[in-house]
Structure formats: C-alpha cells, structure tokens
Design a protein around this motif. Structure first.
Motif, PDB file in Angstrom:
ATOM      1  N   ASP A   1      46.586  34.237  33.337  1.00  0.00           N
ATOM      2  CA  ASP A   1      47.904  33.608  33.292  1.00  0.00           C
ATOM      3  C   ASP A   1      49.006  34.613  33.030  1.00  0.00           C
ATOM      4  O   ASP A   1      50.116  34.492  33.551  1.00  0.00           O
ATOM      5  N   MET A   2      48.681  35.612  32.206  1.00  0.00           N
ATOM      6  CA  MET A   2      49.674  36.627  31.887  1.00  0.00           C
ATOM      7  C   MET A   2      49.414  37.929  32.636  1.00  0.00           C
ATOM      8  O   MET A   2      50.045  38.949  32.347  1.00  0.00           O
ATOM      9  N   CYS A   3      48.490  37.867  33.617  1.00  0.00           N
ATOM     10  CA  CYS A   3      48.132  39.057  34.407  1.00  0.00           C
ATOM     11  C   CYS A   3      47.752  40.222  33.497  1.00  0.00           C
ATOM     12  O   CYS A   3      48.113  41.389  33.753  1.00  0.00           O
ATOM     13  N   ASP A   4      47.085  39.886  32.424  1.00  0.00           N
ATOM     14  CA  ASP A   4      46.701  40.916  31.471  1.00  0.00           C
ATOM     15  C   ASP A   4      45.231  41.300  31.603  1.00  0.00           C
ATOM     16  O   ASP A   4      44.711  42.066  30.791  1.00  0.00           O
ATOM     17  N   ILE A   5      44.559  40.745  32.647  1.00  0.00           N
ATOM     18  CA  ILE A   5      43.157  41.095  32.899  1.00  0.00           C
ATOM     19  C   ILE A   5      43.118  42.040  34.087  1.00  0.00           C
ATOM     20  O   ILE A   5      43.556  41.693  35.196  1.00  0.00           O
ATOM     21  N   LYS A   6      42.603  43.219  33.896  1.00  0.00           N
ATOM     22  CA  LYS A   6      42.553  44.200  34.973  1.00  0.00           C
ATOM     23  C   LYS A   6      41.418  43.829  35.917  1.00  0.00           C
ATOM     24  O   LYS A   6      40.266  43.686  35.508  1.00  0.00           O
ATOM     25  N   GLY A   7      41.737  43.663  37.245  1.00  0.00           N
ATOM     26  CA  GLY A   7      40.753  43.204  38.212  1.00  0.00           C
ATOM     27  C   GLY A   7      40.697  41.693  38.244  1.00  0.00           C
ATOM     28  O   GLY A   7      41.236  41.007  37.376  1.00  0.00           O
ATOM     29  N   CYS A   8      40.013  41.155  39.320  1.00  0.00           N
ATOM     30  CA  CYS A   8      39.903  39.702  39.456  1.00  0.00           C
ATOM     31  C   CYS A   8      38.681  39.208  38.688  1.00  0.00           C
ATOM     32  O   CYS A   8      37.749  39.960  38.412  1.00  0.00           O
ATOM     33  N   PRO A   9      38.642  37.935  38.391  1.00  0.00           N
ATOM     34  CA  PRO A   9      37.456  37.371  37.757  1.00  0.00           C
ATOM     35  C   PRO A   9      36.240  37.496  38.693  1.00  0.00           C
ATOM     36  O   PRO A   9      36.351  37.811  39.883  1.00  0.00           O
TER      37      PRO A   9
ATOM     38  N   CYS B   1      44.046  36.697  43.369  1.00  0.00           N
ATOM     39  CA  CYS B   1      42.645  36.352  43.084  1.00  0.00           C
ATOM     40  C   CYS B   1      42.359  34.891  43.423  1.00  0.00           C
ATOM     41  O   CYS B   1      41.568  34.218  42.764  1.00  0.00           O
ATOM     42  N   GLU B   2      43.047  34.405  44.502  1.00  0.00           N
ATOM     43  CA  GLU B   2      42.890  32.995  44.843  1.00  0.00           C
ATOM     44  C   GLU B   2      41.701  32.718  45.755  1.00  0.00           C
ATOM     45  O   GLU B   2      41.321  31.553  45.951  1.00  0.00           O
ATOM     46  N   HIS B   3      41.097  33.776  46.352  1.00  0.00           N
ATOM     47  CA  HIS B   3      39.974  33.596  47.266  1.00  0.00           C
ATOM     48  C   HIS B   3      38.655  33.840  46.550  1.00  0.00           C
ATOM     49  O   HIS B   3      38.603  34.602  45.571  1.00  0.00           O
ATOM     50  N   VAL B   4      37.598  33.218  47.083  1.00  0.00           N
ATOM     51  CA  VAL B   4      36.258  33.343  46.494  1.00  0.00           C
ATOM     52  C   VAL B   4      35.387  34.174  47.444  1.00  0.00           C
ATOM     53  O   VAL B   4      35.373  33.954  48.665  1.00  0.00           O
TER      54      VAL B   4
ATOM     55  N   ASP C   1      35.000  43.106  47.806  1.00  0.00           N
ATOM     56  CA  ASP C   1      36.160  43.942  47.551  1.00  0.00           C
ATOM     57  C   ASP C   1      37.310  43.087  47.012  1.00  0.00           C
ATOM     58  O   ASP C   1      37.560  41.984  47.520  1.00  0.00           O
ATOM     59  N   LEU C   2      38.039  43.610  45.959  1.00  0.00           N
ATOM     60  CA  LEU C   2      39.083  42.812  45.299  1.00  0.00           C
ATOM     61  C   LEU C   2      40.253  42.507  46.221  1.00  0.00           C
ATOM     62  O   LEU C   2      40.971  41.532  46.006  1.00  0.00           O
ATOM     63  N   VAL C   3      40.465  43.349  47.222  1.00  0.00           N
ATOM     64  CA  VAL C   3      41.614  43.161  48.096  1.00  0.00           C
ATOM     65  C   VAL C   3      41.225  42.426  49.377  1.00  0.00           C
ATOM     66  O   VAL C   3      41.808  41.392  49.732  1.00  0.00           O
ATOM     67  N   SER C   4      40.218  42.962  50.107  1.00  0.00           N
ATOM     68  CA  SER C   4      39.877  42.403  51.422  1.00  0.00           C
ATOM     69  C   SER C   4      38.866  41.279  51.357  1.00  0.00           C
ATOM     70  O   SER C   4      38.799  40.429  52.253  1.00  0.00           O
ATOM     71  N   GLY C   5      38.019  41.254  50.330  1.00  0.00           N
ATOM     72  CA  GLY C   5      36.967  40.248  50.246  1.00  0.00           C
ATOM     73  C   GLY C   5      35.704  40.648  50.966  1.00  0.00           C
ATOM     74  O   GLY C   5      34.759  39.847  51.058  1.00  0.00           O
ATOM     75  N   ASN C   6      35.656  41.849  51.557  1.00  0.00           N
ATOM     76  CA  ASN C   6      34.455  42.311  52.250  1.00  0.00           C
ATOM     77  C   ASN C   6      33.322  42.523  51.247  1.00  0.00           C
ATOM     78  O   ASN C   6      33.537  43.034  50.135  1.00  0.00           O
ATOM     79  N   CYS C   7      32.118  42.103  51.679  1.00  0.00           N
ATOM     80  CA  CYS C   7      30.961  42.249  50.812  1.00  0.00           C
ATOM     81  C   CYS C   7      30.655  43.724  50.630  1.00  0.00           C
ATOM     82  O   CYS C   7      30.631  44.497  51.594  1.00  0.00           O
TER      83      CYS C   7
END
Length: 552
Positions: free
Chosen positions: A404-412, A420-423, A435-441
């Motif tokens: 919520d405060m963008c205080d976590i480095k990296g996506c969950p 970080c809205e995509h799974v 990959d955190l940006v593209s989503g590639n495995c």
C-alpha cells in the motif's frame, strides 16, 4: 572549769595580760553550749562583750546568751539576716522581723511571695506590690506588679510608662496603645482613646467622636461636619460629580460608594486608563486593537477586527474556542493532543496530527510527504503521490516496489507488472516465479506448455488431449446406454409388481397404482431425455477440440 577561771584572775595583769586574753578565748569554746557558760560578775560580762561577738550576759540566770539580733548556732552566735541577707533555712527565726521575712530555700531572707510583695524597709514589712494606679515606692525597684509594664512614678503610683499614648488593659495585663479616631480601644475604659476629652470608646471598641452625625475628627478635635456635597478644611471643596452615591466623605472627599462607570481614583476624578472601562474601571478591553475602547461602555474604538485570539465583536472580550486561533478565530490548529494557544496558535511540544505541519499545525503536508508532523516521505510511490495521512500511494508504485505504501521492494510471490497487478503463469517452473516486469517464466515451462509466459499448449499435448476427448466421448456413450437399459429393466419389474397386486383391497389398490405411476413418470421418459441431452453435449465438446487441433 571554775578552778581554771580562778587561776586566770590570780595572775599578774600587767605581766600576763596578753597570756590571759589568749587563755580566755581558748577556754570559751570548751563549753558545750553558750547557755552553760557561767556569767556571774561584772568582769565576766565585760570579757564576753570584748571577746565573744554577739553575746550578752544574763545575770538573772548566771550565763551568757546571744543578743537579740543574733541567733545561736551550736556554741556561737550568728547575726540574723535582713532582707536579701544570708540566713540558715534549717533554723527558725534566722531572719530579722519574724513573721515578715523568711529564710527561703536559697538561705536568703525575703518576703514569702516576692511576686506579689516587696520589702519596705521604712516599715519593716512585706508590702503588696502596686497594680495600675496602686501605691508603690519609687525608691524600690519592682514595687509594682507586672515589671516591664507598670512603673512606679514620682508620685509613688503604678502607671504605664507613657500615660499619654498607652492605657492599662486589665484583661491582658499589658500597657496597650490608646486608639486614635477609628482605632481599637476597650469599651468601658475612659482613657483607652487618645485625646480622651474628645474621643470616646464606643460599644464596638472603636474610638470616635461622641456624635458622628454632627461632628467629625479633624486631626486633634471633633469638628462639626460639612454640608452635603462639600468636604475638607472649612468645607472648601465640592464632592466629585462622578461619585456613585453622594455625598462624598465630608473629611477626605473620598467617594465611599465607589465611582460611576468610566471613572477611578478615590475621589472619582480621573477617567479609566487605556485598556480599562466600566465600574471602578474593573473591565478590561484587552482584545481590542491597541487596547483601545470606550472608557464607559467598553466598545472597541476600532471595530473592524479584534486582536489575534479573540472572537470578532464589538467588545472583543471572548477568547477563541479550543483548537481555534488567530485574527477573529478563523484559523484551526491540528495539534496532536492539546489545543493550541488561542493567541499565538502555537501547539505544545507533542507536535501535529497526521498530515499537518508548521508551528500551529495548520498547513497540510507538502507534495510527497505524510504522517505526524509530515515526517514521512513517499519515495517509492509512482510520481511520489501518496495520502498525507497514512502514506498509501495513490497512483501505484514505482517499478520493483509493492504494498500500500510501496515500501516492499519487489512484487509479492508470483506477481509482476508496474503495479504488481498480474499473476505469473501456473505453468512456470521454479515454483511458478516469473520476471517482475515482463512476466516471462524464469525457469522454463511445465510439460505440455510453451511460450515465454508458458501460456500455450504444445502440439504433442494437443494430440493427446484430442485423443483423450475421443475416448472420453465413447465412454460417456456407453454409460448412457447402460443407464437406459437399467431404466427399462426397472420399468418391467414395476409392471410385474403392479399386476401381482391387482387382487388387493380396492382402497389399497388405488393408492398403490397412483404411487407406481409416479415412479414410472419420474424414472422413465424424463431420465432418458436428460441422458440424451448429455450425450449430445459431450459430442459437441469433442468436435470443438478437434477443430482447434486441425487449425493449428
């Protein structure tokens, strides 16, 4: 003893005179008591007066005795004590004037009660000390009661030291200052007021002129009072017109009832000083600009506004309510716990509530800051945009941050994208991470899947799936046919049961027939039709899968 005395007489007086005197002195102490010493001749009496101080010869009894001013102690005569002289407390009458003087425990002759009596030598008697106006002897110290208060005057009378300024107050046994006009005195004592020929002590124990309605005290005498509205020496001055109630004091001109609104001083001759107004100038117009207001009503001279900390009004006499401050109380402070100062607006050392800053906590946090006293900085929020209260990012997070405060480095876990809205695909190897940006495995795809995100089915897997659907369709048709056979068989058994029970009682027969008809309806045609529909649906699904494979 007598033989020894005769030998002394027979001696040669001229030749043995000195020796005779010595022998006589040595012989006398040998007697047991003075009273047993013989004394029969003139010579005996003459010798005792010469050699034995305080003795005298009593020829009537033929022995020596102590003189009247002496008393006998053992075998000697000791002089009796006068007032203040030594004595012997163990021997009666060892003081002169028995019945007057006694020998006290300190072996000194004195009156029996020295607090109330003194020794008067002229009369050889213990005389009572004088009370106020009582007799005394000015030649004798402490001949008055209460030493230090009363003294014996030249007229041999006990009085206070300064009779003009003091009087004797019996209730306290002290010399008390006389009362001036209006001063304290003792009712019933005529001289308890100074100038007693003018002032009298009233029942309230205050000194005043006998008739205060017609006379007043003028320093040294009771003087006829002035007419109403005048005062002072010869009633020369007029009372102030600003006295609340007239007339003024006829002596001093003081307005005893106070002043009219807007006036002050004892004589009510001066206007209220700046910043004050009203009765006796007791009102304060501190809220008015420059403390300036009407000296009578208190209305502010400048009514365009009040000082900071006061509510707007004609009088500016109400301070701001809690949490408000400034000119006309238009500002609101967001202090953390206690209200700010209504005049300066300054908050206590506790600081500000969330989202507020400055000394008065009346300014919202600037862009990019949040929290208590705006100490927080939303650095990882997209465009540094966040809530000033809790710091939650309003436009999302910068790349590589979440929460919520963008205080976590990296996506969950298993998420990617700007916010970080995509799974990540479930077909990614390595516990499904991508990959955190593209989503590639990152570790490849599970069996049967291809593509960078492992979201496409491989050709081999597609053929297996089509074959599986074909086998599954056949199996489904077999199941449907078996169910139809089971239903028909059940129907035949129900018909046989119905025919075997035709002979039953009519009442029972009707009920059973209706029951079996319901079963036939429920388990007959409707069930068959439903199964037919399912068979058609399975066939259609198989055709669609097959069509998809051919298109590839």
């Amino acid at each position: 003893m007598m033989h020894r005395w005769k030998l002394c007489k027979m001696s040669n007086i001229v030749y043995f005179g000195t020796l005779l005197l010595l022998v006589c002195v040595l012989c006398l102490p040998c007697n047991a008591t003075v009273s047993t010493t013989a004394c029969t001749t003139d010579y005996d009496c003459e010798q005792i007066h010469v050699h034995m101080y305080g003795y005298e010869c009593d020829r009537s009894v033929g022995y020596y005795r102590c003189q009247e001013r002496y008393f006998e102690v053992g075998d000697i005569c000791q002089q009796r004590g006068d007032n203040g002289n030594p004595c012997n407390s163990s021997i009666a009458n060892s003081c002169f004037h028995p019945g007057e003087l006694i020998c006290n425990s300190g072996n000194i002759c004195s009156c029996s009660d020295t607090n109330t009596h003194y020794w008067k030598a002229s009369t050889f008697s213990c005389t009572p000390r004088g009370n106020n106006r009582g007799d005394c002897d000015n030649n004798i110290d402490h001949s008055c009661l209460y030493p230090g208060q009363l003294i014996c005057t030249s007229g041999n009378t006990c009085e206070c030291f300064d009779e003009f300024s003091n009087y004797w107050k019996a209730s306290t046994s002290t010399c008390t200052p006389k009362g001036h006009n209006g001063g304290d005195c003792t009712s019933g004592i005529t001289d308890s007021c100074i100038y007693s020929e003018q002032l009298v002590c009233k029942s309230d124990n205050k000194c005043s002129c006998p008739d205060t309605s017609t006379h007043y005290w003028n320093d040294y005498s009771c003087t006829p009072t002035c007419t109403a509205g005048t005062f002072g020496n010869k009633c020369f001055w007029n009372c102030s017109q600003n006295c609340l109630s007239s007339p003024c004091n006829h002596v001093t001109g003081v307005c005893d009832g106070g002043c009219n609104r807007g006036w002050e001083t004892l004589n009510c001759t001066e206007k209220c000083s700046q910043g004050t107004f009203g009765w006796n100038c007791s009102g304060k117009c501190n809220g008015c600009t420059e403390d300036s207001c009407d000296y009578i009503s208190g209305v502010c001279t400048n009514i365009s506004g009040c000082k900071p900390g006061y509510e707007y009004g004609r009088y500016c006499n109400k301070t701001c309510a809690d949490w408000y401050f400034g000119t006309n109380c238009t500002n609101y402070c967001n202090c953390l716990e206690k209200p700010c100062n209504t005049f300066s607006g300054q908050c206590s050392t506790d600081g500000c509530k969330r989202g507020w800053d400055s000394v008065s906590c009346d300014k919202e946090c600037t862009y990019g800051y949040f929290g208590f006293n705006c100490n927080g900085f939303c650095a990882n929020c997209l465009n540094q945009s966040c809530s000033i209260l809790d710091g939650n990012c309003t436009d999302g997070c910068s790349i590589g941050y979440s929460g919520d405060m963008c205080d976590i480095k990296g996506c969950p876990y298993r998420r990617y994208g700007d916010k970080c809205e995509h799974v990540c695909s479930e077909n990614c190897l390595g516990q499904g991470q991508c990959d955190l940006v593209s989503g590639n495995c990152l570790s490849g795809c599970s069996d049967g899947w291809v593509g960078e995100k492992c979201d496409q089915v491989s050709k081999e897997s597609s053929a297996i799936i089509r074959f599986g659907f074909f086998v599954g369709g056949l199996a489904s048709m077999c199941v449907v046919l078996f169910i139809i056979w089971m239903v028909k068989n059940a129907r035949r058994r129900i018909l046989k049961t119905k025919e075997s029970r035709q002979a039953m009682d009519n009442s029972h027969s009707n009920s059973n027939e209706q029951h079996y008809d319901d079963i036939i309806k429920m388990e007959g045609l409707s069930t068959y039709q439903d199964l037919t529909k399912q068979t058609v649906t399975v066939s259609n699904d198989y055709d669609q899968i097959n069509h998809s494979y051919i298109n590839q």
